[in-house]
Design a protein around this motif. Structure first.
Motif, PDB file in Angstrom:
ATOM      1  N   ALA A 187       7.782   4.096 -15.806  1.00 37.71           N
ATOM      2  CA  ALA A 187       7.424   3.753 -14.432  1.00 37.71           C
ATOM      3  C   ALA A 187       6.683   4.967 -13.862  1.00 37.71           C
ATOM      4  O   ALA A 187       6.791   6.074 -14.380  1.00 37.71           O
ATOM      5  CB  ALA A 187       8.691   3.479 -13.629  1.00 37.71           C
ATOM      6  N   ILE A 188       5.909   4.750 -12.809  1.00 41.65           N
ATOM      7  CA  ILE A 188       5.215   5.882 -12.195  1.00 41.65           C
ATOM      8  C   ILE A 188       6.000   6.310 -10.958  1.00 41.65           C
ATOM      9  O   ILE A 188       6.252   5.501 -10.049  1.00 41.65           O
ATOM     10  CB  ILE A 188       3.768   5.511 -11.840  1.00 41.65           C
ATOM     11  N   GLY A 189       6.412   7.570 -10.958  1.00 37.73           N
ATOM     12  CA  GLY A 189       7.235   8.078  -9.862  1.00 37.73           C
ATOM     13  C   GLY A 189       6.398   8.783  -8.811  1.00 37.73           C
ATOM     14  O   GLY A 189       5.329   9.313  -9.106  1.00 37.73           O
ATOM     15  N   LYS A 190       6.880   8.786  -7.591  1.00 41.56           N
ATOM     16  CA  LYS A 190       6.196   9.529  -6.528  1.00 41.56           C
ATOM     17  C   LYS A 190       6.487  11.017  -6.722  1.00 41.56           C
ATOM     18  O   LYS A 190       7.643  11.424  -6.798  1.00 41.56           O
ATOM     19  CB  LYS A 190       6.719   9.094  -5.152  1.00 41.56           C
ATOM     20  N   ALA A 191       5.427  11.806  -6.809  1.00 44.65           N
ATOM     21  CA  ALA A 191       5.617  13.229  -7.068  1.00 44.65           C
ATOM     22  C   ALA A 191       6.343  13.899  -5.906  1.00 44.65           C
ATOM     23  O   ALA A 191       6.123  13.565  -4.745  1.00 44.65           O
ATOM     24  CB  ALA A 191       4.266  13.910  -7.293  1.00 44.65           C
ATOM     25  N   LYS A 192       7.181  14.811  -6.247  1.00 51.87           N
ATOM     26  CA  LYS A 192       7.927  15.670  -5.313  1.00 51.87           C
ATOM     27  C   LYS A 192       8.980  14.945  -4.486  1.00 51.87           C
ATOM     28  O   LYS A 192       9.840  15.575  -3.909  1.00 51.87           O
ATOM     29  CB  LYS A 192       6.972  16.452  -4.403  1.00 51.87           C
ATOM     30  N   GLU A 204       7.067   3.403  -8.168  1.00 48.05           N
ATOM     31  CA  GLU A 204       7.592   3.751  -6.846  1.00 48.05           C
ATOM     32  C   GLU A 204       6.546   3.795  -5.732  1.00 48.05           C
ATOM     33  O   GLU A 204       6.886   3.824  -4.554  1.00 48.05           O
ATOM     34  CB  GLU A 204       8.277   5.118  -6.921  1.00 48.05           C
ATOM     35  N   GLY A 205       5.265   3.845  -6.096  1.00 50.84           N
ATOM     36  CA  GLY A 205       4.247   4.061  -5.058  1.00 50.84           C
ATOM     37  C   GLY A 205       3.806   2.800  -4.323  1.00 50.84           C
ATOM     38  O   GLY A 205       3.176   2.874  -3.268  1.00 50.84           O
ATOM     39  N   ILE A 206       4.151   1.638  -4.895  1.00 49.00           N
ATOM     40  CA  ILE A 206       3.623   0.378  -4.353  1.00 49.00           C
ATOM     41  C   ILE A 206       4.197   0.100  -2.965  1.00 49.00           C
ATOM     42  O   ILE A 206       5.405   0.218  -2.747  1.00 49.00           O
ATOM     43  CB  ILE A 206       3.973  -0.791  -5.309  1.00 49.00           C
ATOM     44  N   ARG A 207       3.331  -0.253  -2.028  1.00 44.40           N
ATOM     45  CA  ARG A 207       3.757  -0.577  -0.653  1.00 44.40           C
ATOM     46  C   ARG A 207       3.368  -2.031  -0.388  1.00 44.40           C
ATOM     47  O   ARG A 207       2.238  -2.317   0.025  1.00 44.40           O
ATOM     48  CB  ARG A 207       3.033   0.312   0.348  1.00 44.40           C
ATOM     49  N   ALA A 208       4.335  -2.907  -0.604  1.00 48.04           N
ATOM     50  CA  ALA A 208       4.052  -4.342  -0.468  1.00 48.04           C
ATOM     51  C   ALA A 208       3.748  -4.729   0.975  1.00 48.04           C
ATOM     52  O   ALA A 208       3.072  -5.723   1.237  1.00 48.04           O
ATOM     53  CB  ALA A 208       5.237  -5.157  -0.989  1.00 48.04           C
ATOM     54  N   GLY A 209       4.207  -3.922   1.925  1.00 55.49           N
ATOM     55  CA  GLY A 209       4.012  -4.281   3.335  1.00 55.49           C
ATOM     56  C   GLY A 209       2.735  -3.735   3.939  1.00 55.49           C
ATOM     57  O   GLY A 209       2.548  -3.801   5.163  1.00 55.49           O
ATOM     58  N   THR A 210       1.862  -3.190   3.118  1.00 49.72           N
ATOM     59  CA  THR A 210       0.629  -2.588   3.643  1.00 49.72           C
ATOM     60  C   THR A 210      -0.233  -3.616   4.373  1.00 49.72           C
ATOM     61  O   THR A 210      -0.381  -4.752   3.926  1.00 49.72           O
ATOM     62  CB  THR A 210      -0.174  -1.981   2.476  1.00 49.72           C
ATOM     63  N   THR A 211      -0.790  -3.202   5.489  1.00 47.90           N
ATOM     64  CA  THR A 211      -1.779  -4.046   6.180  1.00 47.90           C
ATOM     65  C   THR A 211      -3.025  -3.220   6.441  1.00 47.90           C
ATOM     66  O   THR A 211      -2.989  -1.984   6.441  1.00 47.90           O
ATOM     67  CB  THR A 211      -1.252  -4.544   7.543  1.00 47.90           C
ATOM     68  N   LEU A 212      -4.093  -3.907   6.696  1.00 44.78           N
ATOM     69  CA  LEU A 212      -5.362  -3.229   6.976  1.00 44.78           C
ATOM     70  C   LEU A 212      -5.235  -2.391   8.255  1.00 44.78           C
ATOM     71  O   LEU A 212      -5.809  -1.305   8.356  1.00 44.78           O
ATOM     72  CB  LEU A 212      -6.467  -4.279   7.120  1.00 44.78           C
ATOM     73  N   GLU A 213      -4.467  -2.908   9.177  1.00 43.67           N
ATOM     74  CA  GLU A 213      -4.290  -2.199  10.449  1.00 43.67           C
ATOM     75  C   GLU A 213      -3.566  -0.861  10.219  1.00 43.67           C
ATOM     76  O   GLU A 213      -3.960   0.169  10.771  1.00 43.67           O
ATOM     77  CB  GLU A 213      -3.501  -3.063  11.453  1.00 43.67           C
ATOM     78  N   ASP A 214      -2.511  -0.901   9.411  1.00 35.79           N
ATOM     79  CA  ASP A 214      -1.790   0.350   9.099  1.00 35.79           C
ATOM     80  C   ASP A 214      -2.730   1.348   8.446  1.00 35.79           C
ATOM     81  O   ASP A 214      -2.723   2.538   8.771  1.00 35.79           O
ATOM     82  CB  ASP A 214      -0.633   0.075   8.119  1.00 35.79           C
ATOM     83  N   LEU A 215      -3.482   0.861   7.506  1.00 35.97           N
ATOM     84  CA  LEU A 215      -4.395   1.763   6.786  1.00 35.97           C
ATOM     85  C   LEU A 215      -5.418   2.365   7.733  1.00 35.97           C
ATOM     86  O   LEU A 215      -5.763   3.550   7.635  1.00 35.97           O
ATOM     87  CB  LEU A 215      -5.108   0.999   5.651  1.00 35.97           C
TER      88      LEU A 215
END
Ligand SMILES: CC(=O)SCCNC(=O)CCNC(=O)[C@H](O)C(C)(C)COP(=O)(O)OP(=O)(O)OC[C@H]1O[C@@H](n2cnc3c(N)ncnc32)[C@H](O)[C@@H]1OP(=O)(O)O
Length: 769
Positions: free
Chosen positions: A274-279, A543-554
């Motif tokens: 799996a890919i982990g979030k660094a630090k 771990e990095g995936i953000r399923a709740g991402t929206t264009l507005e947040d970005l």
């Protein structure tokens, strides 16, 4: 035996020759009398057949070239001097960059002198620079290193051009040198090193069959030049050094440089962590050797291959000292914490193999044996892919039959940004200075230079996380910003009838539907919290995936690299930890062992681009790799003009976009990914259908290998489709090429940009279940 002039890949003509004459050669107690067999190889054929590093080592493996009486491209380490029969010749086949170094001039001269001393009127040592006079013996003209300008002046001086017979810069390229490969029977040879040491090697006919191949001469460039060179070298090799008349040569044009199927480099299997979030993620306290050990172990266990069957292991790494050479060897010996199939916890099954076979064949696991070699490679962000290309090159050259290509990075324990020891003089050179530009700033450069807007970047980033359909390269404006309904084809199993296999799921959906389960090796680790308390956990999800991402947040995120910039934490690749491993082999060896074939490597390319715009790399590397893949699969191709000042549009040469089912393009930054997708006209649904580094993360040295694992699993899931092919068989002189036909296959591309200004790409074929 007739002299034969053959067109075909280096490896395939050699193999064919072995097959045709092998039994005699092997059963004979003494070396046969030299009977010249001459092969004419086109420049592409030699490169294709051998990779950029031609190193026919024949017997032994890895770097044991002692018993290999044949030239190696770029090989400048030794000269092989035969004893007790036959003559061995090593030659310097021209390499554009290598041949321009002062050191190489000295090397070539040294070889010339050694040959003169050793064999009197001995054979000509060919080189990018060698000119022999007509007639016997050949007067060897030594090169004057002072004529060789320092790197940066690619053309060299007029005098140099005169000496080398070249007239254009491109004449220095590896494709344009006259080069010869001569292979002669050898009993015993002395390996001379430039440092004065020597080592005696005895060649056994049974274990070292390739050295019993009779004379082998391959020439590059055009036929008339080749014939002339052939004549000269024949003269040098004949008794007394007299110029022997060249016998009539028959010619056979296959018209296709594809290697014979048995020589193909195939991917057997691959796994990743799996890919982990660094630090701040689960691998933050885990050392890279442990991650690496886990994937190395898992790949071999899955297919039931004992590690001592591996010819070599190559590991891509960027941030560890010395590209992690020590770390990789340590990983080698670690006892991995990977769950074994017997436990019943790990339910992974390799297609085509009965479950649990690994246990029967592999037995108990206790690390890799010390006799298996390992080395590391650092081509920055493409190191994982470069490891694969290195192993593929060794397989093509015949050095090894099976090898493991890996990539690993802990961005938790090591940080980017230490440039190492560099000349203070770099400030005077713009390109050298540009190599130090932070990666995020190169992203801003691409966005500004090519007009990639913040909204386009955010739309692309959103689509990496979830399949919103926001990114629309053709219009340049997002079509919608809301999350759409889940595509019907998402799921870990094969595509259902009626479902569109091309609808991308992107990262969140792919993870939630178990699409990555097949890839990910669960790893048990210890994590320390802020108070130093330790807890054990098993990591099996990205771990990095953000399923709740929206264009507005970005849109709300602040620029990360420049106050008025457009590159943010949301549209950049994440800083991550992870590892991946891919098992490769020569198809014949793989099939003999009963291992599955998950993919075939069809072509690859690494190109240089401006360091301050490094993100454009895939826009150049992908067409170059597709061209090569077109050639390898027998498709007619046309070279694009290398002097073209602008980035080439996707050309009609080689494989085309429509031939490719999936593009895995590393999302270093949305800016450069958008640019590359638009420049190449790639259908967005074919690009990173399971998300990319913006959502998944980008553990630098691991990513290329991770992409290969993801790509091939996705191609397998999608199944096969019809594609027109004009593959030509490599059957031998006089036989007819197989006519164009339809065949079943699926293609995918892995590509990435590379810091300091490069791009890499590789083309894979899924050959069907
Ligand atoms: C050749 C090549 O490949 S070059 C590429 C090599 N790799 C790189 O250069 C790495 C590039 N990336 C980076 O350097 C880092 O990710 C950075 C500097 C951009 C961001 O680092 P960080 O600040 O640590 O990122 P982090 O994940 O904490 O996100 C920062 C903020 O953005 C927010 N954010 C990030 N992504 C999203 C998202 N999809 N939706 C909403 N918010 C988000 C986070 O919530 C966080 O906010 P918070 O601080 O309020 O929690």
């Amino acid at each position: 035996m007739d002299d034969v002039l053959i067109r075909g890949s280096f490896q395939s003509v050699l193999t064919r020759h072995l097959e045709e004459n092998g039994s005699d050669l092997l059963s004979s107690g003494s070396p046969p009398e030299p009977e010249p067999v001459h092969f004419l190889l086109s420049e592409e054929q030699l490169l294709l057949g051998s990779g950029q590093n031609l190193s026919w080592t024949g017997p032994g493996r890895g770097s044991d070239r002692a018993a290999a009486p044949v030239c190696c491209l770029n090989e400048t380490q030794f000269l092989l001097q035969p004893e007790g029969g036959g003559v061995a010749v090593t030659c310097m086949c021209g390499s554009g960059t290598a041949s321009r170094s002062r050191e190489n001039v000295a090397e070539i001269n040294w070889r010339h002198e050694e040959f003169s001393k050793a064999s009197g009127s001995g054979p000509e040592v060919n080189g990018p620079s060698s000119r022999v006079s007509e007639g016997s013996g050949g007067s060897r003209k030594l090169l004057d290193p002072d004529l060789w300008r320092e790197p940066g002046d690619s053309c060299g001086s007029d005098e140099l051009q005169q000496q080398t017979g070249t007239s254009r810069c491109s004449d220095h390229s590896p494709l344009n040198h006259q080069s010869a490969v001569i292979l002669l029977p050898v009993h015993q040879a002395t390996l001379l090193h430039r440092n004065g040491s020597s080592q005696k090697k005895t060649v056994s006919p049974k274990s070292d069959p390739p050295v019993w191949i009779q004379n082998f001469v391959g020439f590059l460039v055009d036929r008339s030049i080749a014939m002339n060179r052939l004549k000269l070298i024949s003269g040098h090799l004949s008794p007394g050094g007299s110029a022997a008349p060249l016998p009539d040569l028959r010619s056979f044009d296959c018209g296709c440089a594809a290697p014979s199927p048995g020589d193909e480099v195939v991917v057997v299997h691959g796994r990743r962590t799996a890919i982990g979030k660094a630090k701040k993620g689960s691998f933050k306290d885990t050392t890279p050797d442990e991650l690496l050990s886990a994937v190395m172990t898992a790949v071999l266990k899955d297919v039931g291959l004992s590690p001592d069957q591996l010819g070599d292991v190559c590991v891509g790494n960027v941030l560890q000292p010395g590209a992690g050479a020590l770390m990789a060897r340590v990983a080698h010996f670690l006892r991995s914490g990977v769950k074994c199939q017997r436990s019943g916890v790990e339910t992974f099954k390799v297609a085509g193999l009965p479950k649990g076979r690994g246990l029967r064949r592999g037995g108990a696991w206790s690390g890799f044996p010390e006799k298996v070699p390992v080395y590391t490679v650092n081509r920055q962000c493409s190191s994982g892919l470069q490891a694969l290309l290195n192993i593929a090159g060794s397989i093509r050259s015949g050095s090894i039959q099976l090898g493991l290509a890996c990539g690993v990075e802990s961005m938790s324990l090591r940080s980017m940004g230490d440039p190492g020891d560099l000349s203070s003089g770099l400030s005077a050179n713009a390109k050298a200075r540009d190599c130090l530009i932070p990666m995020g700033v190169t992203s801003e450069n691409v966005a500004e230079r090519f007009g990639v807007s913040r909204r386009q970047q955010d739309s692309f980033a959103l689509d990496s996380q979830i399949n919103s359909g926001a990114f629309c390269p053709s219009s340049g404006s997002p079509s919608r910003s809301s999350v759409p309904s889940v595509p019907s084809s998402c799921g870990s199993g094969p595509v259902r009838a009626g479902a569109d296999p091309c609808v991308p799921c992107r990262a969140a959906r792919a993870r939630d539907s178990g699409r990555f389960d097949r890839e990910i090796v669960p790893v048990s680790v210890t994590v320390r919290d802020e108070s130093g308390r330790e807890r054990r956990l098993e990591v099996r999800r990205d771990e990095g995936i953000r399923a709740g991402t929206t264009l507005e947040d970005l849109a709300r995120l602040r620029p990360a690299f420049k106050p008025d910039g457009t590159t943010t934490a949301g549209n950049s690749s994440q800083v991550s930890d992870g590892a991946a491993a891919v098992l490769l082999g020569r198809r014949a060896a793989v099939e003999e062992l009963g291992l599955p074939v998950l993919g075939v490597l069809r072509g690859s390319a690494v190109v240089g681009v401006p360091p301050d715009l490094m993100g454009v790399g895939p826009a150049l590397a992908i067409p170059a790799a597709l061209q090569q893949a077109g050639e390898a699969t027998g498709t007619v191709w046309i070279r694009t003009d290398p002097t073209e000042p602008t980035l080439p549009q996707f050309s009609s040469s080689g494989l085309k976009v429509n031939d490719i089912d999936v593009f895995e393009i590393n999302e270093a930054f949305a800016s450069q990914a958008v640019f590359c997708v638009q420049r190449l006209g790639l259908p967005p649904e074919k690009v990173n259908p399971l998300g990319g580094a913006i959502a998944l993360g980008h553990p630098l040295g691991c990513t290329g290998a991770r992409q290969v694992v993801t790509l091939l699993n996705e191609l397998r899931r999608r199944g096969r489709r019809w594609v027109r092919s004009s593959r030509c068989s490599q059957t031998g002189p006089g036989s007819d090429p197989v006519p164009p036909s339809l065949s079943l296959r699926a293609f995918g591309v892995v590509s990435m940009c590379i810091g300091t200004g490069m791009g890499a790409a590789a083309v894979f074929e899924f050959p069907g279940p």
